[in-house]
Write an enzyme that holds these catalytic residues in place. Structure first.
Site, PDB file in Angstrom:
ATOM      1  N   LYS A 181      -9.664   1.295  -2.791  1.00  0.00           N
ATOM      2  CA  LYS A 181      -9.909   0.768  -1.444  1.00  0.00           C
ATOM      3  C   LYS A 181     -11.308   1.130  -0.958  1.00  0.00           C
ATOM      4  O   LYS A 181     -11.705   2.296  -0.961  1.00  0.00           O
ATOM      5  CB  LYS A 181      -8.852   1.334  -0.490  1.00  0.00           C
ATOM      6  CG  LYS A 181      -8.891   0.780   0.932  1.00  0.00           C
ATOM      7  CD  LYS A 181      -7.759   1.406   1.732  1.00  0.00           C
ATOM      8  CE  LYS A 181      -7.694   0.877   3.159  1.00  0.00           C
ATOM      9  NZ  LYS A 181      -6.610   1.523   3.925  1.00  0.00           N
ATOM     10  N   GLU A 209       0.840  -1.195   0.000  1.00  0.00           N
ATOM     11  CA  GLU A 209       0.000   0.000   0.000  1.00  0.00           C
ATOM     12  C   GLU A 209       0.879   1.250   0.000  1.00  0.00           C
ATOM     13  O   GLU A 209       1.910   1.309   0.667  1.00  0.00           O
ATOM     14  CB  GLU A 209      -0.889  -0.017   1.238  1.00  0.00           C
ATOM     15  CG  GLU A 209      -1.848   1.161   1.342  1.00  0.00           C
ATOM     16  CD  GLU A 209      -2.695   1.106   2.611  1.00  0.00           C
ATOM     17  OE1 GLU A 209      -3.798   1.651   2.592  1.00  0.00           O
ATOM     18  OE2 GLU A 209      -2.243   0.503   3.617  1.00  0.00           O
ATOM     19  N   CYS A 213      -5.143  -3.373   2.553  1.00  0.00           N
ATOM     20  CA  CYS A 213      -4.923  -3.128   3.981  1.00  0.00           C
ATOM     21  C   CYS A 213      -6.173  -3.325   4.860  1.00  0.00           C
ATOM     22  O   CYS A 213      -6.553  -4.446   5.152  1.00  0.00           O
ATOM     23  CB  CYS A 213      -4.308  -1.747   4.180  1.00  0.00           C
ATOM     24  SG  CYS A 213      -3.467  -1.556   5.784  1.00  0.00           S
TER      25      CYS A 213
END
Length: 262
Positions: free
Chosen positions: A108, A40, A149
């Site tokens: 995300k 990330e 993440c």
């Protein structure tokens, strides 16, 4: 298919971060990797004057060229993509095929907002807009499900990826040290076991501004939940082979996916 997870220590110096990422991709290619994953925010971590950029900007061009020159599939971790307004960017993953063409884009979905007095204060939603699309991509005959993440804590996303045919789940991350010590491996192995899928988790490692530390321990996990490869606490690459027969055998002998009733 041979896969690699690249463990990076990105800071505020964007050019240095990209150069380090490129070196790790070269190491992965030298070890025969067909598909390599970066963490990330490969572009930079911490407060910075860098402006978010479009998918076809400098960041995308850099990794398109790397994929083409190395002849390897490249998952460029994530970067700060230009967002819906001046105050928000997207946290975006790009996947490039061997010719350097973009094969997939994922933004995300789950944003990390936390306030722990005396320990951590972080509000991703203050500067990042959430994505909404569940994304898979075909790579060398495998179906890869994309996440980033904090998504790792939401198993419903991975169930949707499995329903979409994913047999490999990718997790680029910048997991914090205080949560990573207790949760990182447990959550990754759980996602592998639940989805009966390989998991490729590439993490940031070490210190970055402002006074934060990433856990690292990038790893490759098989569908049984066994850790096949794990990076030590440094900038490095971990490599393992994906065995399609093993995946099919595990799904046949323990057919939990076929037994679902909800």
């Amino acid at each position: 298919m041979r896969v690699a997870v690249c463990q990076l220590n990105a800071r505020e110096d964007r050019a240095a971060n990209l150069a380090q990422a490129r070196q790790l991709l070269v190491r992965a290619a030298d070890q025969g990797a067909d598909f390599a994953v970066l963490p990330e925010y490969t572009d930079y971590l911490g407060p910075s004057a860098h402006r978010p950029e479009p998918v076809d900007g400098e960041f995308g061009t850099f990794f398109a060229e790397a994929a083409r020159e190395l002849g390897m599939w490249v998952h460029a971790g994530s970067f700060h993509e230009r967002g819906p307004d001046d105050r928000h960017s997207y946290n975006t993953s790009l996947v490039f095929d061997r010719s350097g063409e973009i094969a997939a884009t994922y933004r995300k979905i789950h944003l990390y907002d936390v306030e722990i007095p005396g320990k951590v204060s972080y509000h991703e939603s203050a500067t990042v807009a959430p994505g909404s699309e569940v994304v898979t991509v075909k790579v060398e005959g495998a179906t890869i499900g994309l996440s980033i993440c904090y998504d790792l804590r939401f198993p419903e996303l991975y169930r949707k990826l499995t329903d979409a045919g994913a047999d490999i789940l990718v997790v680029p991350a910048a997991f914090m040290l205080h949560t990573g010590r207790d949760h990182w491996e447990v959550l990754l192995r759980a996602r592998a076991i639940e989805g009966q899928s390989y998991v490729l988790a590439a993490g940031q490692v070490g210190n970055h501004e402002p006074n934060r530390t990433c856990f690292g321990r990038s790893m490759i996990i098989n569908p049984w939940g066994t850790v096949l490869a794990q990076a030590p606490d440094t900038v490095t690459v971990a490599v393992a082979d994906i065995d399609r027969h093993s995946l099919e055998q595990i799904r046949a002998e323990l057919p939990s996916l076929a037994h679902r009733r909800l």
